[in-house]
Design an enzyme around this catalytic site. Structure first.
Site, PDB file in Angstrom:
ATOM      1  N   SER A  33       0.795  -1.226   0.000  1.00 40.45           N
ATOM      2  CA  SER A  33       0.000   0.000   0.000  1.00 40.45           C
ATOM      3  C   SER A  33       0.826   1.274   0.000  1.00 40.45           C
ATOM      4  O   SER A  33       0.325   2.341  -0.361  1.00 40.45           O
ATOM      5  CB  SER A  33      -0.944   0.012   1.211  1.00 40.45           C
ATOM      6  OG  SER A  33      -0.218  -0.094   2.420  1.00 40.45           O
ATOM      7  N   ASP A  81      -4.095   6.603   9.431  1.00 37.44           N
ATOM      8  CA  ASP A  81      -5.163   5.698   9.868  1.00 37.44           C
ATOM      9  C   ASP A  81      -4.706   4.662  10.894  1.00 37.44           C
ATOM     10  O   ASP A  81      -5.402   3.689  11.155  1.00 37.44           O
ATOM     11  CB  ASP A  81      -5.759   4.968   8.658  1.00 37.44           C
ATOM     12  CG  ASP A  81      -4.723   4.142   7.901  1.00 37.44           C
ATOM     13  OD1 ASP A  81      -3.546   4.150   8.308  1.00 37.44           O
ATOM     14  OD2 ASP A  81      -5.087   3.496   6.897  1.00 37.44           O
ATOM     15  N   HIS A  84      -0.920   3.557   8.118  1.00 37.13           N
ATOM     16  CA  HIS A  84      -0.247   4.329   7.071  1.00 37.13           C
ATOM     17  C   HIS A  84      -0.012   5.764   7.542  1.00 37.13           C
ATOM     18  O   HIS A  84      -0.731   6.273   8.406  1.00 37.13           O
ATOM     19  CB  HIS A  84      -1.095   4.333   5.798  1.00 37.13           C
ATOM     20  CG  HIS A  84      -1.444   2.963   5.324  1.00 37.13           C
ATOM     21  ND1 HIS A  84      -2.640   2.356   5.656  1.00 37.13           N
ATOM     22  CD2 HIS A  84      -0.755   2.070   4.564  1.00 37.13           C
ATOM     23  CE1 HIS A  84      -2.670   1.148   5.117  1.00 37.13           C
ATOM     24  NE2 HIS A  84      -1.541   0.950   4.461  1.00 37.13           N
TER      25      HIS A  84
END
Length: 350
Positions: A35, A311, A314
């Protein structure tokens, strides 16, 4: 900017910044990872939305086209997928570890890459020329191999056994790409997971001695990240010895990120050093059952740039900006040494 755009933005910034810094040094850039680098393979975001939002060069995702796959791969492609692991999914299933995002591993991404390569060059010599003038961004990858296991409560000793396997898998992928003609690699290490709101929540304890008095991070978890990075760097040294014509640059994400926790005010992180901007509450604003973007969590902090974590897992765009800048300040000149005539010389000698 809504939650979806901020979520995408926090993912995109590392890759976009790398592309913008080295865009004049290489004819193509190929990115693998999870990600931290995914520009749309899982989220299926559109090219126009992203370029308009950031106004920077964009590396198209492998699955970024309207009908699935994009065809605009002449300048490179991003194979990274949110939740991707270095090890194959079957290894985790055998150990009862679930990946809630994807079954894509580094080996699967390499398969995507080989499919694309067939459409970009007509012979092995053409492919070697293409890859010799390209930058390979290998990661960040491997973090999710540990995240899924740790956050699902697996034994630390069991997870430690993953580390050599993960590092060997990354090294094997690099060696395979070298055999195909790749020369220049940017290989990031692992981040300090002991400072992550997700890990701080899962491993929350009442004993103050378990925490770093300066940063509030959990030292033994950060030692785990350092162990991964040490093994990775040793493997990269071995690859350099085997392939002296290559240019393999290690990106020290760990130490670059630790600056934020040791001196947060210096970077403007005045409100959230260990607390997530967007989350489900609690001392670190992280709740694994109420993730950012889900129906129960529709709002976030007023100023994400004053927080390190977006979050709980991340970083915010501001953090990625500083992180990317720190990495590229130290590696940009060494990355670009393998271009033009230098690359041609290396190709002739390999």
């Amino acid at each position: 900017m809504n939650l979806k755009q901020q979520f995408i933005g926090s993912f995109l910034f590392v890759t976009i910044t790398i592309v913008s810094h080295v865009n004049g040094c290489f004819t193509s850039i190929f990115s693998f990872g999870d990600s931290l680098a995914d520009s749309g393979n899982l989220l299926q975001i559109s090219l126009s939305e992203s370029t308009e939002e950031f106004g920077l060069p964009f590396l198209p995702p492998y699955f970024g086209g309207e009908n699935g796959r994009s065809e605009n791969f002449e300048k490179g492609v991003n194979f990274a997928v949110v939740g991707a692991t270095a090890l194959d999914d079957e290894i985790f299933k055998e150990r009862g570890i679930d990946n809630p995002f994807t079954n894509v591993s580094l080996g699967v991404e390499l398969g995507f890459f080989k499919d694309v390569l067939l459409s970009l060059c007509s012979s092995s010599s053409d492919c070697r020329k293409l890859l010799g003038n390209s930058l390979i961004v290998m990661g960040e990858i491997g973090g999710n191999d540990y995240n899924h296991a740790f956050l699902e409560g697996k034994n630390t000793q069991e997870i430690l056994q993953f580390v050599p396997l993960v590092v060997d898998t990354i090294a094997s992928a690099i060696n395979e790409l070298i055999e195909l003609g790749a020369i220049t690699f940017l290989v990031p290490g692992n981040l300090p997971i002991g400072c992550s709101p997700a890990y701080l929540t899962v491993f929350k304890g009442s004993d103050k001695a378990e925490y770093d008095p300066l940063t509030g991070c959990i030292p033994w978890l950060n030692q785990f990240s350092k162990y991964h990075n040490e093994l990775l760097q040793k493997q990269l040294d071995r690859i350099r010895e085997l392939h002296p014509h290559t240019n393999i640059v290690y990106a020290d994400y760990y130490n670059a990120a630790m600056r934020f926790y040791r001196n947060p005010d210096q970077f403007g992180f005045t409100k959230g050093t260990l607390k997530a901007c967007c989350g489900g509450g609690g001392p670190y604003n992280y709740n694994p059952s109420m993730s950012c973007g889900e129906p129960m969590v529709r709002s976030c902090c007023d100023d994400p740039s004053s927080y390190i974590s977006w979050d709980g897992i991340h970083y915010t765009e501001a953090t990625y900006r500083y992180l990317s800048g720190a990495i590229l300040e130290g590696s940009n000149s060494s990355l670009c040494t393998s271009t033009s005539s230098t690359i041609n010389d290396k190709l002739k000698s390999s």
